[in-house]
Design an enzyme around this catalytic site. Sequence first.
Site, PDB file in Angstrom:
ATOM      1  N   GLY A  74       7.246   4.665   8.265  1.00 60.32           N
ATOM      2  CA  GLY A  74       6.306   5.856   8.611  1.00 60.32           C
ATOM      3  C   GLY A  74       6.619   6.359  10.057  1.00 60.32           C
ATOM      4  O   GLY A  74       7.421   6.182  10.581  1.00 60.32           O
ATOM      5  N   GLY A  89       3.535   2.661  13.861  1.00 59.78           N
ATOM      6  CA  GLY A  89       4.606   1.729  14.010  1.00 59.78           C
ATOM      7  C   GLY A  89       4.560   0.853  15.553  1.00 59.78           C
ATOM      8  O   GLY A  89       4.503  -0.019  15.421  1.00 59.78           O
ATOM      9  N   LYS A 111       0.913  -1.232  -0.065  1.00 57.78           N
ATOM     10  CA  LYS A 111       0.024   0.059   0.082  1.00 57.78           C
ATOM     11  C   LYS A 111       1.017   1.297  -0.027  1.00 57.78           C
ATOM     12  O   LYS A 111       1.668   1.496   1.032  1.00 57.78           O
ATOM     13  CB  LYS A 111      -0.952  -0.005   1.181  1.00 57.78           C
ATOM     14  CG  LYS A 111      -1.713   1.274   1.109  1.00 57.78           C
ATOM     15  CD  LYS A 111      -2.678   1.524   2.446  1.00 57.78           C
ATOM     16  CE  LYS A 111      -1.831   2.463   3.219  1.00 57.78           C
ATOM     17  NZ  LYS A 111      -1.836   3.810   2.788  1.00 57.78           N
ATOM     18  N   THR A 113       6.358   6.913  13.869  1.00 57.89           N
ATOM     19  CA  THR A 113       6.679   5.798  15.202  1.00 57.89           C
ATOM     20  C   THR A 113       5.426   5.620  16.140  1.00 57.89           C
ATOM     21  O   THR A 113       5.078   4.425  16.424  1.00 57.89           O
ATOM     22  CB  THR A 113       7.673   6.758  16.134  1.00 57.89           C
ATOM     23  OG1 THR A 113       8.709   6.856  15.711  1.00 57.89           O
ATOM     24  CG2 THR A 113       7.970   5.940  17.621  1.00 57.89           C
ATOM     25  N   GLU A 114       4.259   6.494  15.876  1.00 59.11           N
ATOM     26  CA  GLU A 114       3.003   6.271  16.375  1.00 59.11           C
ATOM     27  C   GLU A 114       2.349   5.167  16.015  1.00 59.11           C
ATOM     28  O   GLU A 114       1.879   4.212  16.646  1.00 59.11           O
ATOM     29  CB  GLU A 114       2.171   7.572  16.423  1.00 59.11           C
ATOM     30  CG  GLU A 114       1.133   7.574  17.116  1.00 59.11           C
ATOM     31  CD  GLU A 114       0.127   8.800  16.697  1.00 59.11           C
ATOM     32  OE1 GLU A 114       0.687   9.489  15.900  1.00 59.11           O
ATOM     33  OE2 GLU A 114      -1.090   8.962  17.076  1.00 59.11           O
ATOM     34  N   GLU A 167      10.616   0.822  10.167  1.00 60.12           N
ATOM     35  CA  GLU A 167      11.485   1.974   9.950  1.00 60.12           C
ATOM     36  C   GLU A 167      10.616   3.073  10.231  1.00 60.12           C
ATOM     37  O   GLU A 167       9.914   3.574   9.419  1.00 60.12           O
ATOM     38  CB  GLU A 167      11.952   1.801   8.511  1.00 60.12           C
ATOM     39  CG  GLU A 167      13.184   2.674   8.370  1.00 60.12           C
ATOM     40  CD  GLU A 167      13.190   3.898   7.812  1.00 60.12           C
ATOM     41  OE1 GLU A 167      12.925   4.853   8.595  1.00 60.12           O
ATOM     42  OE2 GLU A 167      12.892   4.126   6.571  1.00 60.12           O
ATOM     43  N   CYS A 170      13.113  10.523   7.090  1.00 58.90           N
ATOM     44  CA  CYS A 170      13.428  10.260   8.426  1.00 58.90           C
ATOM     45  C   CYS A 170      14.627  10.423   8.988  1.00 58.90           C
ATOM     46  O   CYS A 170      14.639  10.373  10.169  1.00 58.90           O
ATOM     47  CB  CYS A 170      12.752   8.661   8.396  1.00 58.90           C
ATOM     48  SG  CYS A 170      13.556   7.801   6.984  1.00 58.90           S
ATOM     49  N   GLU A 226      10.145  15.234  16.049  1.00 55.56           N
ATOM     50  CA  GLU A 226      10.162  14.942  14.544  1.00 55.56           C
ATOM     51  C   GLU A 226       9.283  16.059  13.976  1.00 55.56           C
ATOM     52  O   GLU A 226       8.145  15.752  13.975  1.00 55.56           O
ATOM     53  CB  GLU A 226       9.939  13.556  13.746  1.00 55.56           C
ATOM     54  CG  GLU A 226      10.582  13.397  12.663  1.00 55.56           C
ATOM     55  CD  GLU A 226      10.325  11.915  12.059  1.00 55.56           C
ATOM     56  OE1 GLU A 226       9.241  11.588  12.266  1.00 55.56           O
ATOM     57  OE2 GLU A 226      11.097  11.662  11.214  1.00 55.56           O
TER      58      GLU A 226
HETATM   59  P1  NDP Z   1       1.966   7.611   8.910  1.00 50.57           P
HETATM   60  O1  NDP Z   1       2.807   6.665   9.900  1.00 50.57           O
HETATM   61  O2  NDP Z   1       0.512   7.559   9.273  1.00 50.57           O
HETATM   62  O3  NDP Z   1       2.045   7.009   7.419  1.00 50.57           O
HETATM   63  C1  NDP Z   1       3.019   5.708   6.795  1.00 50.57           C
HETATM   64  C2  NDP Z   1       2.044   4.754   6.430  1.00 50.57           C
HETATM   65  O4  NDP Z   1       1.184   3.970   7.087  1.00 50.57           O
HETATM   66  C3  NDP Z   1       0.947   5.409   5.262  1.00 50.57           C
HETATM   67  O5  NDP Z   1       1.026   4.315   4.045  1.00 50.57           O
HETATM   68  C4  NDP Z   1      -0.341   5.384   6.031  1.00 50.57           C
HETATM   69  O6  NDP Z   1      -1.476   5.596   5.159  1.00 50.57           O
HETATM   70  C5  NDP Z   1      -0.146   3.956   6.636  1.00 50.57           C
HETATM   71  N1  NDP Z   1      -1.047   4.024   8.075  1.00 50.57           N
HETATM   72  C6  NDP Z   1      -1.455   5.053   8.687  1.00 50.57           C
HETATM   73  N2  NDP Z   1      -2.273   4.624   9.507  1.00 50.57           N
HETATM   74  C7  NDP Z   1      -1.992   3.114   9.797  1.00 50.57           C
HETATM   75  C8  NDP Z   1      -2.406   2.111  10.426  1.00 50.57           C
HETATM   76  N3  NDP Z   1      -3.196   2.276  11.564  1.00 50.57           N
HETATM   77  N4  NDP Z   1      -2.223   0.828  10.294  1.00 50.57           N
HETATM   78  C9  NDP Z   1      -1.364   0.413   9.028  1.00 50.57           C
HETATM   79  N5  NDP Z   1      -0.979   1.456   8.190  1.00 50.57           N
HETATM   80  C10 NDP Z   1      -1.428   2.895   8.606  1.00 50.57           C
HETATM   81  O7  NDP Z   1       2.435   8.813   8.701  1.00 50.57           O
HETATM   82  P2  NDP Z   1       1.769  10.194   8.329  1.00 50.57           P
HETATM   83  O8  NDP Z   1       1.748  10.193   6.716  1.00 50.57           O
HETATM   84  O9  NDP Z   1       0.491  10.414   9.197  1.00 50.57           O
HETATM   85  O10 NDP Z   1       2.882  11.503   8.684  1.00 50.57           O
HETATM   86  C11 NDP Z   1       2.889  11.766  10.203  1.00 50.57           C
HETATM   87  C12 NDP Z   1       4.206  12.045  10.598  1.00 50.57           C
HETATM   88  O11 NDP Z   1       5.041  10.799  10.782  1.00 50.57           O
HETATM   89  C13 NDP Z   1       5.019  13.013   9.856  1.00 50.57           C
HETATM   90  O12 NDP Z   1       4.979  14.220  10.343  1.00 50.57           O
HETATM   91  C14 NDP Z   1       6.548  12.139  10.251  1.00 50.57           C
HETATM   92  O13 NDP Z   1       7.083  13.059  11.355  1.00 50.57           O
HETATM   93  C15 NDP Z   1       6.424  10.669  10.270  1.00 50.57           C
HETATM   94  N6  NDP Z   1       6.917  10.212   9.071  1.00 50.57           N
HETATM   95  C16 NDP Z   1       7.981   9.305   9.197  1.00 50.57           C
HETATM   96  C17 NDP Z   1       8.106   8.458   8.244  1.00 50.57           C
HETATM   97  C18 NDP Z   1       9.601   7.969   7.964  1.00 50.57           C
HETATM   98  O14 NDP Z   1       9.932   7.765   6.850  1.00 50.57           O
HETATM   99  N7  NDP Z   1      10.104   7.470   8.947  1.00 50.57           N
HETATM  100  C19 NDP Z   1       7.409   8.764   6.601  1.00 50.57           C
HETATM  101  C20 NDP Z   1       6.196   9.631   6.986  1.00 50.57           C
HETATM  102  C21 NDP Z   1       6.014   9.995   8.044  1.00 50.57           C
HETATM  103  P3  NDP Z   1      -1.873   7.026   4.993  1.00 50.57           P
HETATM  104  O15 NDP Z   1      -0.756   7.497   4.106  1.00 50.57           O
HETATM  105  O16 NDP Z   1      -3.080   6.682   3.976  1.00 50.57           O
HETATM  106  O17 NDP Z   1      -2.157   7.651   6.166  1.00 50.57           O
END
Ligand code: NDP
Length: 491
Positions: free
Chosen positions: A247, A252, A195, A249-250, A269, A303, A400
């Site tokens: 994505g 994750g 996804k 930490t929350e 990650e 990240c 972050e």
């Molecule tokens: P998320 O962790 O929400 O998104 C990462 C992925 O997980 C997306 O594909 C998202 O879908 C999906 N996702 C969201 N909720 C769930 C769930 N409950 N179960 C499984 N998958 C899920 O990051 P955000 O896009 O909300 O960004 C928020 C913050 O996270 C940023 O401001 C940044 O600080 C951090 N971040 C860190 C990243 C990294 O590379 N370490 C990358 C992205 C964000 P969808 O896109 O549809 O929400």
Amino acid sequence: MAELDRTRTEVDVPGDWTYASAPESRDIVRIADSYGYYVGGEWLEPAETYETIAPRDEEPLAAIGQATAEDVGRAVVAAREAFADGWSALPGSERAKYLFRIARILQERSREFAVLESLNGGKPIKESRDVDIPLAAAHFFYYAGWADKLEYAFPNRRPRPVGVAGQIIPWNFPLLMLAWKIAPALACGNTVVLKPAETTPLTALLFCDVLRQAELPAGVVNIVTGDGRTGAAIVEHEDIDKIAFTGSTEVGKAIQRHVAGTGKRLTLELGGKAANIVFDDAALDQAVEGIVNGIYFNQGHVCCAGSRLFVQESIYEPLVAKLERRLTTLRVGDPLDKNTDVGAINSAAQLEKIQELVASGVEEGAEIYQPPCVLPEKGYWFVPTVFTNVAQSYRIAQEEIFGPVLSVLTFRTPEEAVEKANNTPYGLSAGVWTEKGSRILWMAQRLRAGVVWANTFNRFDPGSPFGGYKESGFGREGGRHGLEPYLRFDE
Ligand code: NDP
């Protein structure tokens, strides 16, 4: 009159040295009105859709399917069938041919992918063109090379594929994160349900056409789109053997809680708050370039961004002066302009998060510097920002921000630098700038970070493992280490 003087008078000397815009044409990209899910080598019609936009001007680009748990279920069935129907038993040398083909097609279509990535995600075209797309192709080349050498990578351990991998990726490096996930999974003989992020699905959907061109067997890679609910449906599906997530930490942590006790494999990650540490013997101009690349690359949506700059006290003033001067030369604007250094913020929600954290920095007492900068009227933008006079307890030094915002702190001794750099819940990356090789090694041994760059920053290579300590997650992607999460060694 001498020949030289005559020529000089004829030269039209420009009085204004600002760049003219150099927009990349978007004609090469064909975007459909709507997209379904790529399941079992076919397109499934979505029952519900949402709109994906271009963050540079909020232009609607396409209607994207919001996959339900049933849609995810269909994708998992297709992946399971493809796994059992021959993909997992295919000789590694045969799997490698598909991966090589995918890599070559990505190279051939690189301009198309670069334009689409910048349009849908907001990153400067020079980054998608020179970093994201070439590195994505490089990952497929690299893991193609391992596909028939797994027995050598893990001698006497009988490596076997894990099964169906559920992969969830973020919006900051859409195609590159897809490559990081899919290439090792396929090289090891697994099948995939992936996804992309809600805001950046278009290059993952174009990638399905690459799979068709490469004649990858149906069901080996399935792409479903949607928001977090779709991600959660992947995590919760009982017939998935491994989850790979990049994505926040929350999210994750929520995934880890859910997966606990199910027997599913997991790699995470997550976020970071990297320390970029500059000693007084470092080459300052080179360090300034590294600092800029470390935090303003991809609008700071990275990240492993060097978001905390630690400067040795004796060089604090000249370094900050050089840095602020350099910031005035950064060009913020249209991601499709080849001169652009800092593009659009990925989404309205992310812009709001950056604004909120920056406001907290001002409120807590840090000093803000933003260069003069004219931002486009439409779209999502944030001026590259430097905070000085930052205390370690401030939110801008702890959380972050995921935006073009740097917090500058100081230190006196290497011990103090290590202590302060490690004072974070994260541990993804760090940078050290010094002329002394011994100091680099001394620091690298003590910094609790998955990657430590020396006299450079944000360098990636498929052969080099990448991953975190502490709240930055666990498991490694890239290199030989990146194979391990996709293999079992139990029989
Ligand atoms: P998320 O962790 O929400 O998104 C990462 C992925 O997980 C997306 O594909 C998202 O879908 C999906 N996702 C969201 N909720 C769930 C769930 N409950 N179960 C499984 N998958 C899920 O990051 P955000 O896009 O909300 O960004 C928020 C913050 O996270 C940023 O401001 C940044 O600080 C951090 N971040 C860190 C990243 C990294 O590379 N370490 C990358 C992205 C964000 P969808 O896109 O549809 O929400």
